[in-house]
Motif scaffolding. Structure first.
Motif, PDB file in Angstrom:
ATOM      1  N   ILE A 326       0.845  -1.201   0.000  1.00  0.00           N
ATOM      2  CA  ILE A 326       0.000   0.000   0.000  1.00  0.00           C
ATOM      3  C   ILE A 326       0.878   1.248   0.000  1.00  0.00           C
ATOM      4  CG2 ILE A 326      -1.702   1.315   1.325  1.00  0.00           C
ATOM      5  CD1 ILE A 326      -2.859  -1.355   2.294  1.00  0.00           C
ATOM      6  N   LYS A 327       1.947   1.223   0.781  1.00  0.00           N
ATOM      7  CA  LYS A 327       2.868   2.366   0.828  1.00  0.00           C
ATOM      8  C   LYS A 327       3.561   2.575  -0.516  1.00  0.00           C
ATOM      9  CE  LYS A 327       5.344   2.502   4.745  1.00  0.00           C
ATOM     10  NZ  LYS A 327       6.102   1.942   5.897  1.00  0.00           N
ATOM     11  N   GLN A 328       3.918   1.492  -1.177  1.00  0.00           N
ATOM     12  CA  GLN A 328       4.544   1.626  -2.495  1.00  0.00           C
ATOM     13  C   GLN A 328       3.588   2.281  -3.487  1.00  0.00           C
ATOM     14  OE1 GLN A 328       5.639  -2.429  -3.297  1.00  0.00           O
ATOM     15  NE2 GLN A 328       7.589  -2.289  -2.202  1.00  0.00           N
ATOM     16  N   GLY A 329       2.310   1.889  -3.434  1.00  0.00           N
ATOM     17  CA  GLY A 329       1.324   2.487  -4.329  1.00  0.00           C
ATOM     18  C   GLY A 329       1.174   3.982  -4.104  1.00  0.00           C
ATOM     19  N   ILE A 330       1.281   4.404  -2.846  1.00  0.00           N
ATOM     20  CA  ILE A 330       1.206   5.839  -2.522  1.00  0.00           C
ATOM     21  C   ILE A 330       2.417   6.571  -3.098  1.00  0.00           C
ATOM     22  CG2 ILE A 330       1.269   7.519  -0.632  1.00  0.00           C
ATOM     23  CD1 ILE A 330      -0.210   5.315   1.070  1.00  0.00           C
ATOM     24  N   GLU A 331       3.587   6.040  -2.833  1.00  0.00           N
ATOM     25  CA  GLU A 331       4.813   6.737  -3.228  1.00  0.00           C
ATOM     26  C   GLU A 331       5.143   6.563  -4.706  1.00  0.00           C
ATOM     27  OE1 GLU A 331       7.855   5.710  -0.396  1.00  0.00           O
ATOM     28  OE2 GLU A 331       6.934   6.978   1.158  1.00  0.00           O
ATOM     29  N   ASP A 332       4.415   5.691  -5.407  1.00  0.00           N
ATOM     30  CA  ASP A 332       4.572   5.610  -6.861  1.00  0.00           C
ATOM     31  C   ASP A 332       4.265   6.951  -7.524  1.00  0.00           C
ATOM     32  OD1 ASP A 332       5.428   2.995  -6.989  1.00  0.00           O
ATOM     33  OD2 ASP A 332       3.456   2.148  -7.434  1.00  0.00           O
ATOM     34  N   TRP A 333       3.470   7.794  -6.850  1.00  0.00           N
ATOM     35  CA  TRP A 333       3.105   9.093  -7.423  1.00  0.00           C
ATOM     36  C   TRP A 333       4.227  10.127  -7.318  1.00  0.00           C
ATOM     37  CZ3 TRP A 333      -0.829  10.214 -10.552  1.00  0.00           C
ATOM     38  CH2 TRP A 333      -1.872   9.286 -10.636  1.00  0.00           C
ATOM     39  N   GLN A 334       5.294   9.806  -6.624  1.00  0.00           N
ATOM     40  CA  GLN A 334       6.386  10.778  -6.499  1.00  0.00           C
ATOM     41  C   GLN A 334       6.950  11.166  -7.864  1.00  0.00           C
ATOM     42  OE1 GLN A 334       9.358   9.434  -3.712  1.00  0.00           O
ATOM     43  NE2 GLN A 334       8.033   9.743  -1.931  1.00  0.00           N
ATOM     44  N   ILE A 335       7.020  10.188  -8.764  1.00  0.00           N
ATOM     45  CA  ILE A 335       7.577  10.474 -10.090  1.00  0.00           C
ATOM     46  C   ILE A 335       6.696  11.452 -10.862  1.00  0.00           C
ATOM     47  CG2 ILE A 335       6.466   8.516 -11.252  1.00  0.00           C
ATOM     48  CD1 ILE A 335       9.092   8.154 -12.825  1.00  0.00           C
ATOM     49  N   ALA A 336       5.385  11.401 -10.627  1.00  0.00           N
ATOM     50  CA  ALA A 336       4.487  12.346 -11.295  1.00  0.00           C
ATOM     51  C   ALA A 336       4.694  13.758 -10.756  1.00  0.00           C
ATOM     52  CB  ALA A 336       3.035  11.907 -11.111  1.00  0.00           C
ATOM     53  N   PHE A 337       4.900  13.879  -9.453  1.00  0.00           N
ATOM     54  CA  PHE A 337       5.112  15.208  -8.870  1.00  0.00           C
ATOM     55  C   PHE A 337       6.464  15.794  -9.258  1.00  0.00           C
ATOM     56  CE2 PHE A 337       1.574  13.955  -6.124  1.00  0.00           C
ATOM     57  CZ  PHE A 337       0.838  15.128  -6.146  1.00  0.00           C
ATOM     58  N   GLU A 338       7.398  14.937  -9.636  1.00  0.00           N
ATOM     59  CA  GLU A 338       8.668  15.461 -10.138  1.00  0.00           C
ATOM     60  C   GLU A 338       8.452  16.264 -11.415  1.00  0.00           C
ATOM     61  OE1 GLU A 338      11.411  12.223 -10.448  1.00  0.00           O
ATOM     62  OE2 GLU A 338      11.458  11.871  -8.271  1.00  0.00           O
ATOM     63  N   ALA A 339       7.445  15.859 -12.202  1.00  0.00           N
ATOM     64  CA  ALA A 339       7.109  16.628 -13.406  1.00  0.00           C
ATOM     65  C   ALA A 339       6.567  18.009 -13.046  1.00  0.00           C
ATOM     66  CB  ALA A 339       6.082  15.862 -14.243  1.00  0.00           C
ATOM     67  N   ALA A 340       6.080  18.158 -11.812  1.00  0.00           N
ATOM     68  CA  ALA A 340       5.573  19.454 -11.342  1.00  0.00           C
ATOM     69  C   ALA A 340       6.634  20.251 -10.600  1.00  0.00           C
ATOM     70  CB  ALA A 340       4.368  19.235 -10.433  1.00  0.00           C
ATOM     71  N   GLY A 341       7.851  19.705 -10.501  1.00  0.00           N
ATOM     72  CA  GLY A 341       8.947  20.434  -9.870  1.00  0.00           C
ATOM     73  C   GLY A 341       9.209  20.075  -8.426  1.00  0.00           C
ATOM     74  N   PHE A 342       8.520  19.042  -7.906  1.00  0.00           N
ATOM     75  CA  PHE A 342       8.675  18.675  -6.500  1.00  0.00           C
ATOM     76  C   PHE A 342       9.286  17.281  -6.358  1.00  0.00           C
ATOM     77  CE2 PHE A 342       4.975  21.614  -6.285  1.00  0.00           C
ATOM     78  CZ  PHE A 342       5.527  22.558  -5.430  1.00  0.00           C
ATOM     79  N   LYS A 343      10.093  17.119  -5.341  1.00  0.00           N
ATOM     80  CA  LYS A 343      10.556  15.790  -4.960  1.00  0.00           C
ATOM     81  C   LYS A 343       9.966  15.452  -3.589  1.00  0.00           C
ATOM     82  CE  LYS A 343      14.959  17.432  -2.983  1.00  0.00           C
ATOM     83  NZ  LYS A 343      16.434  17.327  -3.049  1.00  0.00           N
ATOM     84  N   GLU A 344       9.729  14.170  -3.388  1.00  0.00           N
ATOM     85  CA  GLU A 344       9.162  13.692  -2.119  1.00  0.00           C
ATOM     86  C   GLU A 344       7.897  14.475  -1.747  1.00  0.00           C
ATOM     87  OE1 GLU A 344      12.259  13.810   0.820  1.00  0.00           O
ATOM     88  OE2 GLU A 344      13.717  12.943  -0.554  1.00  0.00           O
ATOM     89  N   ALA A 345       7.096  14.769  -2.757  1.00  0.00           N
ATOM     90  CA  ALA A 345       5.874  15.538  -2.503  1.00  0.00           C
ATOM     91  C   ALA A 345       4.842  14.713  -1.759  1.00  0.00           C
ATOM     92  CB  ALA A 345       5.286  16.033  -3.823  1.00  0.00           C
ATOM     93  N   ILE A 346       4.871  13.401  -1.952  1.00  0.00           N
ATOM     94  CA  ILE A 346       3.898  12.525  -1.301  1.00  0.00           C
ATOM     95  C   ILE A 346       4.650  11.358  -0.676  1.00  0.00           C
ATOM     96  CG2 ILE A 346       3.436  11.359  -3.515  1.00  0.00           C
ATOM     97  CD1 ILE A 346       0.564  10.868  -2.459  1.00  0.00           C
ATOM     98  N   ILE A 347       4.370  11.096   0.596  1.00  0.00           N
ATOM     99  CA  ILE A 347       5.072  10.024   1.303  1.00  0.00           C
ATOM    100  C   ILE A 347       4.073   9.213   2.124  1.00  0.00           C
ATOM    101  CG2 ILE A 347       7.303  11.197   1.403  1.00  0.00           C
ATOM    102  CD1 ILE A 347       6.674  12.040   4.241  1.00  0.00           C
ATOM    103  N   ALA A 348       4.462   7.992   2.434  1.00  0.00           N
ATOM    104  CA  ALA A 348       3.627   7.089   3.233  1.00  0.00           C
ATOM    105  C   ALA A 348       4.362   6.733   4.517  1.00  0.00           C
ATOM    106  CB  ALA A 348       3.315   5.829   2.436  1.00  0.00           C
ATOM    107  N   LYS A 349       3.605   6.657   5.599  1.00  0.00           N
ATOM    108  CA  LYS A 349       4.186   6.324   6.900  1.00  0.00           C
ATOM    109  C   LYS A 349       3.289   5.335   7.626  1.00  0.00           C
ATOM    110  CE  LYS A 349       6.394  10.821   7.871  1.00  0.00           C
ATOM    111  NZ  LYS A 349       6.472  11.929   8.868  1.00  0.00           N
TER     112      LYS A 349
END
Length: 618
Positions: A326-349
């Motif tokens: 489930i955490k991997q599915g959440i953080e899979d979106w990090q690559i999409a936010f990189e296109a918006a100029g952000f890194k580690e924009a979404i994280i799972a804990k």
């Protein structure tokens, strides 16, 4: 001699007078008339200690919530009167036959207001607006009067050098039939509800957090046509109300464009220059902003961590072996936010333990959570709560039902078993099921980021490319994980090691960039030309096309459960694979000592899949 006698007489008289005064009490002064103490009338404002007694159980937060015996009180600071709050009403626990828990019933913007000896709860509308600086705003205000949802007599006031708080009794608000926070009117009609049964309705919990108050109350409605348990002639539900404080300063909007798929909201703005009533529509999205110290880096094209990340916590009730997926599915979106100029924009804990943070709760609006629900419902869903003034997503709880694994098993088996030995069994290996869970997790998170289904995505790929291992491993089975593209039923046994499902694809990266990339130093209106230019850069490329979900299929290019650009060819390949599965169903579903229930189930799934293929072309 005469003089001496006279002196003795005078002395004797003085002695008698003095002795008499010894026995006489002092003369009482006339009693002053005192005003009799005025007894407080019933309903008058009482001393604080008379209302909130020593026996009160208190919970501090947005408001302080007090429980005294069977009564519940809100203690409202003066600073929160006139502030806007969002009330989201859901069915937390539902009767059998009434769908699933978590279903939203109502969303309203509210304002608490003092009026003489009462506190009014008013409903605020943002559907019709005009800037306060414009004369037309007077007309808008006059035609948009805020209705009063409820009136609460003030019970007590707590006033000292630090606080100035008002106490109201909210017991009746939650136990009586206040329709705005209860069962929907449409459902009442469907099930022929006549009234609320107060004797079987009660408050379960009222909890206060720094930015929200969560209430749970059980409502029992008399019904002549209940969906289940007809002998009791009633429906019992546990209602949930989340009251969330809205930000003082609304986030800058980003205006909607129907060429890019997005959850959006609109309002009629009478302050525009248009010579007609116009609706402006803007996106639901998280507030992702560049830190002041990182603006130069961002402008130079360097990825930066946003001021406030999107954080999802995993419900402690989640089985340990599924949490990482489930955490991997959440953080899979990090690559999409990189296109918006952000890194580690979404994280799972993982959610903190009681020892790590005893105050942590999934009901606290500060924490977005993937809620794991022990339910036979084969589903997962990703709702979110957003500010009606700006579209800012404030919080999201993904509902993850245990039985979604049944749905995943059935799809994966029927759509891939012809070419995939891992799918030829009743219970998949944990790694296989984990990968499927990761896929669904990413899809549901996409909804919570603001993305709707994109049913026009899968048509972008040529059918024959879905049989190509190199192509599918690079691009998946569709340009967007938000399509219902599911699994690769096109690939044939001779095709080799093809990819079987979509990932975060090029359309997903594009849409996140379009919705989230900061456009600095421009107003929302000034951004529109930039947003339009981004769309035009991709115009004509089917990979970046959005196709909305249809109730009845009119546009054959935006269908559910389909793959590729040629439905006839894709369905023909799918039917070939079904023919390979049919003779093996008994072997792949049979278990020694078990009956044929699973065979019957999977045969039904196979027939359903065949009907989908036929539906794509008829």
């Amino acid at each position: 001699m005469r003089t001496i006698k006279m002196l003795m007489v005078l002395l004797l008289a003085a002695s008698v007078t003095t002795s008499c005064s010894i026995f006489q009490g002092k003369k009482k002064a006339p009693a002053k008339k005192t005003a009799s103490a005025k007894k407080p009338k019933k309903g008058d404002i009482q001393p604080y200690s008379k209302v909130i007694t020593k026996e009160a159980k208190s919970d501090e937060g947005l408001f302080t919530v007090h429980q005294v015996d069977e009564k519940y009180f809100y203690e409202i600071p003066d600073s929160l009167f006139e502030r806007e709050m969002l009330m989201v009403t859901r069915i937390a626990k539902t009767a059998s036959g009434l769908g699933f828990g978590g279903g939203k019933q109502n969303t309203q913007t509210l304002r608490w207001q003092k009026k003489n000896k009462d506190v009014l709860l008013r409903v605020v509308s943002h559907q019709v607006v005009a800037a306060d600086s414009l004369p037309v705003s007077i007309a808008v205000e006059n035609s948009n009067f805020e209705p009063i949802l409820y009136s609460f007599p003030i019970k007590a006031i707590k006033k000292d050098s630090v606080t100035n708080n008002t106490v109201i009794d909210v017991t009746d608000f939650f136990t009586k039939d206040v329709k705005a926070i209860g069962f929907q009117q449409r459902a009442r009609r469907n099930y022929k509800v006549s009234r609320l049964d107060a004797s079987r309705s009660y408050i379960d919990t009222l909890r206060s957090y720094p930015q929200n108050i969560e209430s749970r109350h059980v409502k029992t409605y008399l019904s002549s046509d209940p969906p289940s348990n007809s002998s009791v002639q009633s429906i019992s539900l546990e209602m949930s109300n989340s009251m969330i404080l809205l930000p003082k300063e609304p986030m800058k909007r980003r205006y909607f464009d129907q060429r890019v798929g997005w959850f959006a909201r609109g309002q009629q703005d009478y302050g525009l220059e248009d010579q007609k009533t116009k609706t402006v529509t803007y996106l639901d999205r998280w507030r992702l902003e560049v830190k002041d110290e990182d603006i130069a880096k961002f402008k130079a094209g360097e990825l930066v961590v946003p001021k406030k990340q999107i954080v999802y916590y995993i419900d402690p009730a989640t089985p340990v072996k599924w949490r990482k997926y489930i955490k991997q599915g959440i953080e899979d979106w990090q690559i999409a936010f990189e296109a918006a100029g952000f890194k580690e924009a979404i994280i799972a804990k993982d959610a903190p333990t009681k020892e790590e943070n005893p105050e942590w709760s999934p009901e606290d609006v500060r924490y977005s959570t993937v809620r794991y629900l022990a339910s036979p419902i084969p589903n997962a869903n990703g709702p979110h709560v957003s500010d009606p003034r700006s579209g800012e997503i404030l919080e999201s709880d993904i509902n993850w039902y245990h039985n979604v694994m049944t749905l995943l098993h059935n799809w994966f088996f029927i759509q891939t078993a012809a070419i995939n030995p891992d799918a030829r069994m009743n219970n998949f290996d944990d790694a296989v099921m984990g990968r499927l869970i990761r896929f669904v997790s990413a899809h549901e998170v996409g909804h919570t980021l603001g993305l709707p289904h994109n049913m026009g995505s899968s048509i972008a790929y040529p059918v024959e490319k879905l049989r190509d291992p190199e192509f599918t491993k690079k691009y998946g089975t569709a340009p967007s994980i938000m399509d219902y593209a599911r699994f690769n039923y096109v690939a044939q046994p001779e095709d080799g090691d093809v990819a079987l499902m979509p990932n975060i694809g090029p359309y997903d990266k594009y849409s996140i960039m379009w919705g989230y990339k900061p456009i600095l130093d421009k107003t929302a209106k000034e951004e529109k030309s930039v947003l339009d230019s981004w769309i035009l850069e991709k115009a004509g490329d089917p990979v970046y096309r959005f196709g909305r979900q249809q109730r009845g299929v009119i546009d054959y290019t935006s269908q559910t459960e389909d793959l590729g650009d040629d439905s006839m060819r894709a369905s023909a390949y799918g039917i070939k694979n079904l023919k390979r599965i049919v003779p093996n169903l008994g072997k792949w579903t049979g278990e020694e000592g078990e009956n044929y229930d699973e065979l019957e189930n999977m045969y039904g799934q196979l027939v359903g899949q065949f009907n989908r293929y036929m539906g794509h072309v008829t």
